[in-house]
Design a protein around this motif. Structure first.
Motif, PDB file in Angstrom:
ATOM      1  N   HIS A 131       0.854  -1.189   0.000  1.00 37.74           N
ATOM      2  CA  HIS A 131       0.000   0.000   0.000  1.00 37.74           C
ATOM      3  C   HIS A 131       0.892   1.241   0.000  1.00 37.74           C
ATOM      4  CE1 HIS A 131      -3.042   2.920   1.144  1.00 37.74           C
ATOM      5  NE2 HIS A 131      -3.965   1.987   0.982  1.00 37.74           N
ATOM      6  N   ARG A 132       0.780   2.017  -1.040  1.00 36.30           N
ATOM      7  CA  ARG A 132       1.654   3.170  -1.225  1.00 36.30           C
ATOM      8  C   ARG A 132       1.541   4.207  -0.112  1.00 36.30           C
ATOM      9  NH1 ARG A 132       0.213   7.093  -5.152  1.00 36.30           N
ATOM     10  NH2 ARG A 132      -1.307   5.538  -5.764  1.00 36.30           N
ATOM     11  N   ARG A 133       0.313   4.445   0.395  1.00 34.64           N
ATOM     12  CA  ARG A 133       0.103   5.528   1.362  1.00 34.64           C
ATOM     13  C   ARG A 133       0.111   5.081   2.821  1.00 34.64           C
ATOM     14  NH1 ARG A 133      -5.162   7.904  -0.650  1.00 34.64           N
ATOM     15  NH2 ARG A 133      -5.203   8.618   1.478  1.00 34.64           N
ATOM     16  N   ALA A 134      -0.016   3.780   3.089  1.00 34.85           N
ATOM     17  CA  ALA A 134      -0.085   3.281   4.469  1.00 34.85           C
ATOM     18  C   ALA A 134       1.268   2.721   4.876  1.00 34.85           C
ATOM     19  CB  ALA A 134      -1.175   2.225   4.600  1.00 34.85           C
ATOM     20  N   ALA A 135       2.152   3.600   5.341  1.00 38.01           N
ATOM     21  CA  ALA A 135       3.501   3.184   5.740  1.00 38.01           C
ATOM     22  C   ALA A 135       3.437   2.202   6.906  1.00 38.01           C
ATOM     23  CB  ALA A 135       4.322   4.409   6.132  1.00 38.01           C
ATOM     24  N   LEU A 136       4.476   1.418   7.035  1.00 33.11           N
ATOM     25  CA  LEU A 136       4.593   0.459   8.135  1.00 33.11           C
ATOM     26  C   LEU A 136       5.273   1.132   9.317  1.00 33.11           C
ATOM     27  CD1 LEU A 136       5.799  -2.588   6.019  1.00 33.11           C
ATOM     28  CD2 LEU A 136       3.458  -2.069   6.777  1.00 33.11           C
ATOM     29  N   VAL A 137       4.807   0.847  10.517  1.00 34.70           N
ATOM     30  CA  VAL A 137       5.365   1.428  11.740  1.00 34.70           C
ATOM     31  C   VAL A 137       6.366   0.435  12.322  1.00 34.70           C
ATOM     32  CG1 VAL A 137       4.848   2.362  14.022  1.00 34.70           C
ATOM     33  CG2 VAL A 137       3.185   2.622  12.152  1.00 34.70           C
ATOM     34  N   VAL A 138       7.580   0.923  12.598  1.00 39.11           N
ATOM     35  CA  VAL A 138       8.666   0.073  13.080  1.00 39.11           C
ATOM     36  C   VAL A 138       9.305   0.727  14.302  1.00 39.11           C
ATOM     37  CG1 VAL A 138      10.873  -0.972  12.438  1.00 39.11           C
ATOM     38  CG2 VAL A 138       9.096  -0.677  10.711  1.00 39.11           C
ATOM     39  N   LEU A 139       9.610  -0.081  15.315  1.00 39.46           N
ATOM     40  CA  LEU A 139      10.340   0.443  16.475  1.00 39.46           C
ATOM     41  C   LEU A 139      11.773   0.773  16.078  1.00 39.46           C
ATOM     42  CD1 LEU A 139       9.435  -1.927  19.465  1.00 39.46           C
ATOM     43  CD2 LEU A 139       8.708   0.427  19.130  1.00 39.46           C
ATOM     44  N   THR A 140      12.265   1.884  16.556  1.00 35.44           N
ATOM     45  CA  THR A 140      13.680   2.202  16.403  1.00 35.44           C
ATOM     46  C   THR A 140      14.433   1.528  17.552  1.00 35.44           C
ATOM     47  OG1 THR A 140      13.494   4.165  17.784  1.00 35.44           O
ATOM     48  CG2 THR A 140      13.120   4.459  15.399  1.00 35.44           C
ATOM     49  N   ASP A 141      15.738   1.594  17.530  1.00 29.97           N
ATOM     50  CA  ASP A 141      16.515   1.050  18.653  1.00 29.97           C
ATOM     51  C   ASP A 141      16.137   1.758  19.953  1.00 29.97           C
ATOM     52  OD1 ASP A 141      17.810  -0.780  17.039  1.00 29.97           O
ATOM     53  OD2 ASP A 141      19.564   0.505  16.707  1.00 29.97           O
ATOM     54  N   LYS A 142      15.948   3.068  19.884  1.00 32.12           N
ATOM     55  CA  LYS A 142      15.531   3.842  21.055  1.00 32.12           C
ATOM     56  C   LYS A 142      14.156   3.364  21.532  1.00 32.12           C
ATOM     57  CE  LYS A 142      14.596   8.623  22.529  1.00 32.12           C
ATOM     58  NZ  LYS A 142      14.548  10.024  22.080  1.00 32.12           N
ATOM     59  N   GLY A 143      13.242   3.106  20.612  1.00 31.21           N
ATOM     60  CA  GLY A 143      11.915   2.605  20.953  1.00 31.21           C
ATOM     61  C   GLY A 143      11.976   1.232  21.592  1.00 31.21           C
ATOM     62  N   LYS A 144      12.825   0.358  21.065  1.00 29.24           N
ATOM     63  CA  LYS A 144      12.990  -0.975  21.648  1.00 29.24           C
ATOM     64  C   LYS A 144      13.484  -0.867  23.083  1.00 29.24           C
ATOM     65  CE  LYS A 144      13.980  -3.172  17.230  1.00 29.24           C
ATOM     66  NZ  LYS A 144      15.020  -3.714  16.347  1.00 29.24           N
ATOM     67  N   GLN A 145      14.405   0.053  23.322  1.00 28.30           N
ATOM     68  CA  GLN A 145      14.946   0.231  24.673  1.00 28.30           C
ATOM     69  C   GLN A 145      13.873   0.750  25.631  1.00 28.30           C
ATOM     70  OE1 GLN A 145      18.157  -0.652  25.820  1.00 28.30           O
ATOM     71  NE2 GLN A 145      16.969  -0.405  27.702  1.00 28.30           N
ATOM     72  N   VAL A 146      13.052   1.689  25.170  1.00 29.40           N
ATOM     73  CA  VAL A 146      11.982   2.227  26.016  1.00 29.40           C
ATOM     74  C   VAL A 146      10.957   1.140  26.346  1.00 29.40           C
ATOM     75  CG1 VAL A 146      10.044   3.850  26.074  1.00 29.40           C
ATOM     76  CG2 VAL A 146      12.288   4.626  25.321  1.00 29.40           C
ATOM     77  N   VAL A 147      10.604   0.309  25.375  1.00 33.00           N
ATOM     78  CA  VAL A 147       9.672  -0.795  25.639  1.00 33.00           C
ATOM     79  C   VAL A 147      10.281  -1.749  26.658  1.00 33.00           C
ATOM     80  CG1 VAL A 147       8.549  -2.832  24.642  1.00 33.00           C
ATOM     81  CG2 VAL A 147       8.490  -0.659  23.418  1.00 33.00           C
ATOM     82  N   GLU A 148      11.546  -2.074  26.483  1.00 32.11           N
ATOM     83  CA  GLU A 148      12.225  -2.963  27.431  1.00 32.11           C
ATOM     84  C   GLU A 148      12.253  -2.348  28.829  1.00 32.11           C
ATOM     85  OE1 GLU A 148      16.689  -4.739  28.027  1.00 32.11           O
ATOM     86  OE2 GLU A 148      15.871  -4.743  25.981  1.00 32.11           O
ATOM     87  N   ASP A 149      12.561  -1.058  28.923  1.00 32.94           N
ATOM     88  CA  ASP A 149      12.574  -0.370  30.217  1.00 32.94           C
ATOM     89  C   ASP A 149      11.189  -0.376  30.857  1.00 32.94           C
ATOM     90  OD1 ASP A 149      15.250   0.154  29.742  1.00 32.94           O
ATOM     91  OD2 ASP A 149      14.950   2.258  29.222  1.00 32.94           O
ATOM     92  N   ALA A 150      10.146  -0.154  30.068  1.00 31.76           N
ATOM     93  CA  ALA A 150       8.782  -0.160  30.591  1.00 31.76           C
ATOM     94  C   ALA A 150       8.428  -1.542  31.118  1.00 31.76           C
ATOM     95  CB  ALA A 150       7.799   0.278  29.501  1.00 31.76           C
ATOM     96  N   MET A 151       8.811  -2.563  30.408  1.00 35.91           N
ATOM     97  CA  MET A 151       8.485  -3.922  30.843  1.00 35.91           C
ATOM     98  C   MET A 151       9.239  -4.272  32.132  1.00 35.91           C
ATOM     99  SD  MET A 151       6.151  -4.449  28.811  1.00 35.91           S
ATOM    100  CE  MET A 151       5.676  -6.035  29.433  1.00 35.91           C
ATOM    101  N   HIS A 152      10.455  -3.764  32.278  1.00 35.06           N
ATOM    102  CA  HIS A 152      11.197  -4.000  33.534  1.00 35.06           C
ATOM    103  C   HIS A 152      10.517  -3.296  34.701  1.00 35.06           C
ATOM    104  CE1 HIS A 152      14.524  -5.537  31.017  1.00 35.06           C
ATOM    105  NE2 HIS A 152      14.768  -6.248  32.090  1.00 35.06           N
ATOM    106  N   LEU A 153       9.960  -2.119  34.453  1.00 34.56           N
ATOM    107  CA  LEU A 153       9.221  -1.413  35.504  1.00 34.56           C
ATOM    108  C   LEU A 153       7.941  -2.162  35.863  1.00 34.56           C
ATOM    109  CD1 LEU A 153       9.508   2.283  34.285  1.00 34.56           C
ATOM    110  CD2 LEU A 153      10.620   1.279  36.302  1.00 34.56           C
ATOM    111  N   GLN A 154       7.342  -2.802  34.887  1.00 41.28           N
ATOM    112  CA  GLN A 154       6.069  -3.492  35.070  1.00 41.28           C
ATOM    113  C   GLN A 154       6.216  -4.818  35.792  1.00 41.28           C
ATOM    114  OE1 GLN A 154       4.943  -6.372  32.973  1.00 41.28           O
ATOM    115  NE2 GLN A 154       3.056  -6.457  34.132  1.00 41.28           N
ATOM    116  N   VAL A 155       7.332  -5.497  35.640  1.00 42.56           N
ATOM    117  CA  VAL A 155       7.503  -6.850  36.189  1.00 42.56           C
ATOM    118  C   VAL A 155       7.201  -6.924  37.690  1.00 42.56           C
ATOM    119  CG1 VAL A 155       9.220  -8.644  36.670  1.00 42.56           C
ATOM    120  CG2 VAL A 155       9.026  -7.699  34.388  1.00 42.56           C
ATOM    121  N   PRO A 156       7.773  -6.049  38.505  1.00 47.07           N
ATOM    122  CA  PRO A 156       7.482  -6.178  39.955  1.00 47.07           C
ATOM    123  C   PRO A 156       6.022  -5.954  40.269  1.00 47.07           C
ATOM    124  CG  PRO A 156       9.331  -4.664  39.614  1.00 47.07           C
ATOM    125  CD  PRO A 156       8.760  -5.012  38.269  1.00 47.07           C
TER     126      PRO A 156
END
Length: 120
Positions: free
Chosen positions: A95-120
């Protein structure tokens, strides 16, 4: 106006709905507090998590469908996340107009940090 008669199960469900709304609001508030130090809200965390959990990059409309949200709301948040360098857009070969959304390295790190906060 005619009053509709509910079944006992229908009445029980109707009485449960306000409690579900309260629970949802409490979960969102708790999530907001949990990830605030990362510059996130529950909504932003939910979208980042959805992008991270996807088997392959997806367009905004698919992300919105997966979380049961309006595409326009998800688009607004994805644009903010892109401005902050947490996600990027890649061309969509289907689809020409519907770009795909991808995590950047910074985004991957933020998700990982959020999940570490959530675990306890």
């Amino acid at each position: 106006m005619r009053k509709t008669k509910r079944t006992p199960a229908g009445t029980a469900l109707t009485n449960t709905i306000p409690n579900l709304f309260r629970l949802n609001n409490r979960l969102l508030s708790a999530g907001d507090r949990l990830v605030a130090e990362l510059g996130l809200t529950s909504a932003r965390w939910q979208i980042l998590g959805t992008v991270a959990a996807a088997a392959r990059p997806q367009p905004v409309a698919w992300l919105a469908r997966d979380i049961g949200a309006h595409r326009q709301n998800v688009q607004r948040i994805v644009n903010e996340l892109a401005t902050e360098g947490l996600v990027s857009f890649e061309p969509n070969p289907h689809h020409r107009r519907a770009a795909l959304v991808v995590l950047t390295d910074k985004g991957k790190q933020v998700v990982e940090d959020a999940m570490h906060l959530q675990v306890p």
